[in-house]
Design a protein around this motif. Structure first.
Motif, mmCIF file in Angstrom:
data_model
loop_
_atom_site.group_PDB
_atom_site.id
_atom_site.type_symbol
_atom_site.label_atom_id
_atom_site.label_comp_id
_atom_site.label_asym_id
_atom_site.label_seq_id
_atom_site.Cartn_x
_atom_site.Cartn_y
_atom_site.Cartn_z
ATOM 1 N N GLU A 80 0.909 -1.275 0.043
ATOM 2 C CA GLU A 80 0.037 0.022 0.030
ATOM 3 C C GLU A 80 0.864 1.246 0.028
ATOM 4 O O GLU A 80 0.675 2.345 -0.684
ATOM 5 N N SER A 81 2.247 1.354 0.861
ATOM 6 C CA SER A 81 2.868 2.317 0.634
ATOM 7 C C SER A 81 3.581 2.611 -0.401
ATOM 8 O O SER A 81 3.732 3.753 -0.899
ATOM 9 N N LEU A 82 4.008 1.450 -1.019
ATOM 10 C CA LEU A 82 4.681 1.406 -2.228
ATOM 11 C C LEU A 82 3.847 2.132 -3.290
ATOM 12 O O LEU A 82 4.161 2.915 -4.186
ATOM 13 N N ALA A 83 2.442 1.666 -3.266
ATOM 14 C CA ALA A 83 1.557 2.460 -4.267
ATOM 15 C C ALA A 83 1.343 3.823 -3.988
ATOM 16 O O ALA A 83 1.173 4.817 -4.877
ATOM 17 N N TYR A 84 1.403 4.250 -2.774
ATOM 18 C CA TYR A 84 1.364 5.769 -2.567
ATOM 19 C C TYR A 84 2.332 6.512 -2.950
ATOM 20 O O TYR A 84 2.509 7.635 -3.251
ATOM 21 N N LEU A 85 3.614 5.780 -2.566
ATOM 22 C CA LEU A 85 4.970 6.512 -3.041
ATOM 23 C C LEU A 85 4.771 6.720 -4.595
ATOM 24 O O LEU A 85 5.457 7.546 -5.207
ATOM 25 N N GLY A 86 4.350 5.601 -5.492
ATOM 26 C CA GLY A 86 4.088 5.694 -6.866
ATOM 27 C C GLY A 86 3.403 6.797 -7.227
ATOM 28 O O GLY A 86 3.525 7.587 -8.331
ATOM 29 N N GLU A 87 2.158 7.123 -6.676
ATOM 30 C CA GLU A 87 1.208 8.279 -6.739
ATOM 31 C C GLU A 87 2.039 9.433 -6.747
ATOM 32 O O GLU A 87 1.781 10.388 -7.523
ATOM 33 N N ILE A 88 2.918 9.632 -5.514
ATOM 34 C CA ILE A 88 3.679 10.567 -5.180
ATOM 35 C C ILE A 88 4.580 11.001 -6.210
ATOM 36 O O ILE A 88 4.872 12.221 -6.886
ATOM 37 N N GLY A 89 5.223 9.834 -6.967
ATOM 38 C CA GLY A 89 6.199 10.268 -8.109
ATOM 39 C C GLY A 89 5.386 10.404 -9.233
ATOM 40 O O GLY A 89 6.075 11.298 -9.997
ATOM 41 N N GLN A 90 4.336 10.166 -9.348
ATOM 42 C CA GLN A 90 3.563 10.617 -10.759
ATOM 43 C C GLN A 90 3.301 12.175 -10.579
ATOM 44 O O GLN A 90 3.396 12.829 -11.509
ATOM 45 N N LYS A 91 2.997 12.525 -9.267
ATOM 46 C CA LYS A 91 2.567 13.974 -9.258
ATOM 47 C C LYS A 91 3.792 14.752 -9.300
ATOM 48 O O LYS A 91 3.843 16.076 -9.462
ATOM 49 N N THR A 92 4.891 14.282 -8.510
ATOM 50 C CA THR A 92 6.072 15.349 -8.154
ATOM 51 C C THR A 92 7.056 14.765 -9.167
ATOM 52 O O THR A 92 7.201 15.132 -10.320
ATOM 53 N N SER A 93 7.936 13.643 -8.742
ATOM 54 C CA SER A 93 9.091 13.068 -9.389
ATOM 55 C C SER A 93 9.339 11.917 -8.816
ATOM 56 O O SER A 93 9.143 11.988 -7.638
ATOM 57 N N LEU A 94 10.061 10.983 -9.536
ATOM 58 C CA LEU A 94 10.485 9.859 -8.924
ATOM 59 C C LEU A 94 11.635 9.820 -8.236
ATOM 60 O O LEU A 94 11.695 9.404 -7.005
ATOM 61 N N ARG A 95 12.499 11.069 -8.431
ATOM 62 C CA ARG A 95 13.545 11.352 -7.523
ATOM 63 C C ARG A 95 12.951 11.729 -6.093
ATOM 64 O O ARG A 95 13.468 11.215 -4.976
ATOM 65 N N HIS A 96 12.002 12.365 -5.924
ATOM 66 C CA HIS A 96 11.463 12.944 -4.787
ATOM 67 C C HIS A 96 10.785 11.630 -4.018
ATOM 68 O O HIS A 96 10.909 11.716 -2.937
ATOM 69 N N ALA A 97 10.151 11.132 -4.897
ATOM 70 C CA ALA A 97 9.508 9.594 -4.206
ATOM 71 C C ALA A 97 10.582 8.677 -3.570
ATOM 72 O O ALA A 97 10.257 8.393 -2.593
ATOM 73 N N VAL A 98 11.563 8.470 -4.496
ATOM 74 C CA VAL A 98 12.750 7.692 -3.714
ATOM 75 C C VAL A 98 13.260 8.543 -2.521
ATOM 76 O O VAL A 98 13.761 7.649 -1.702
ATOM 77 N N GLN A 99 13.509 9.571 -2.735
ATOM 78 C CA GLN A 99 14.066 10.543 -1.527
ATOM 79 C C GLN A 99 13.485 10.615 -0.163
ATOM 80 O O GLN A 99 13.917 10.948 0.725
ATOM 81 N N LEU A 100 12.119 10.120 -0.309
ATOM 82 C CA LEU A 100 11.146 10.106 0.876
ATOM 83 C C LEU A 100 11.259 8.826 1.778
ATOM 84 O O LEU A 100 11.151 8.788 2.914
#
Length: 138
Positions: A80-100
């Motif tokens: 579930e958290s991976l899916a949420y990070l994927g959504e964040i990556g779509q809205k912002t950037s993959l780099r930001h999602a990975v850095q979180l």
């Protein structure tokens, strides 16, 4: 222009290097000139290039990349958290999602858990802004 001239000469040598350019520029002036050119690269150098079109990652690909990164960093993240990070990556950037991932891991440990959950990600998302949001605030 001097840089492009140097690269042109280097590509003509018998020991020519492999040169990789990455750009998102359209037709614009070559820096230092008033000459418009695709990608801002002089036409004589552009003729020597192989252009590969890159596309943005889809949600499933982002989730897979984030999962691999979490595995490499030895972090436990539920689906579930991976899916949420994927959504964040779509809205912002993959780099930001990975850095979180790293601050979310610290939050989880502070809360006595080894596994990163959505609450940890939401909390660090409120603390750390991506570049676009930060730029809008300025």
């Amino acid at each position: 222009m001097e840089c492009f001239s140097y690269l042109n000469r280097a590509l003509e040598s018998s020991l020519s290097p492999i040169v990789i350019f990455a750009t998102n520029r359209g037709i614009c002036n070559v820096r230092g000139t008033d000459m418009p050119s695709p990608h801002g690269i002089p036409v004589d150098l552009l003729d020597r290039l192989v252009i590969i079109r890159a596309q943005t990652y889809g949600p499933a690909e982002m989730i897979q990349i984030i999962a691999i990164r979490a595995q490499v960093d030895e972090l436990m993240v539920d689906e579930e958290s991976l899916a949420y990070l994927g959504e964040i990556g779509q809205k912002t950037s993959l780099r930001h999602a990975v850095q979180l991932l790293s601050p979310a891991s610290v939050m989880a440990k502070m809360n006595g858990r080894d596994n990163i959950c959505n609450a940890d990600i939401e909390e660090v998302t409120n603390l750390y802004l991506d570049a676009k949001t930060s730029g809008k605030l300025l």
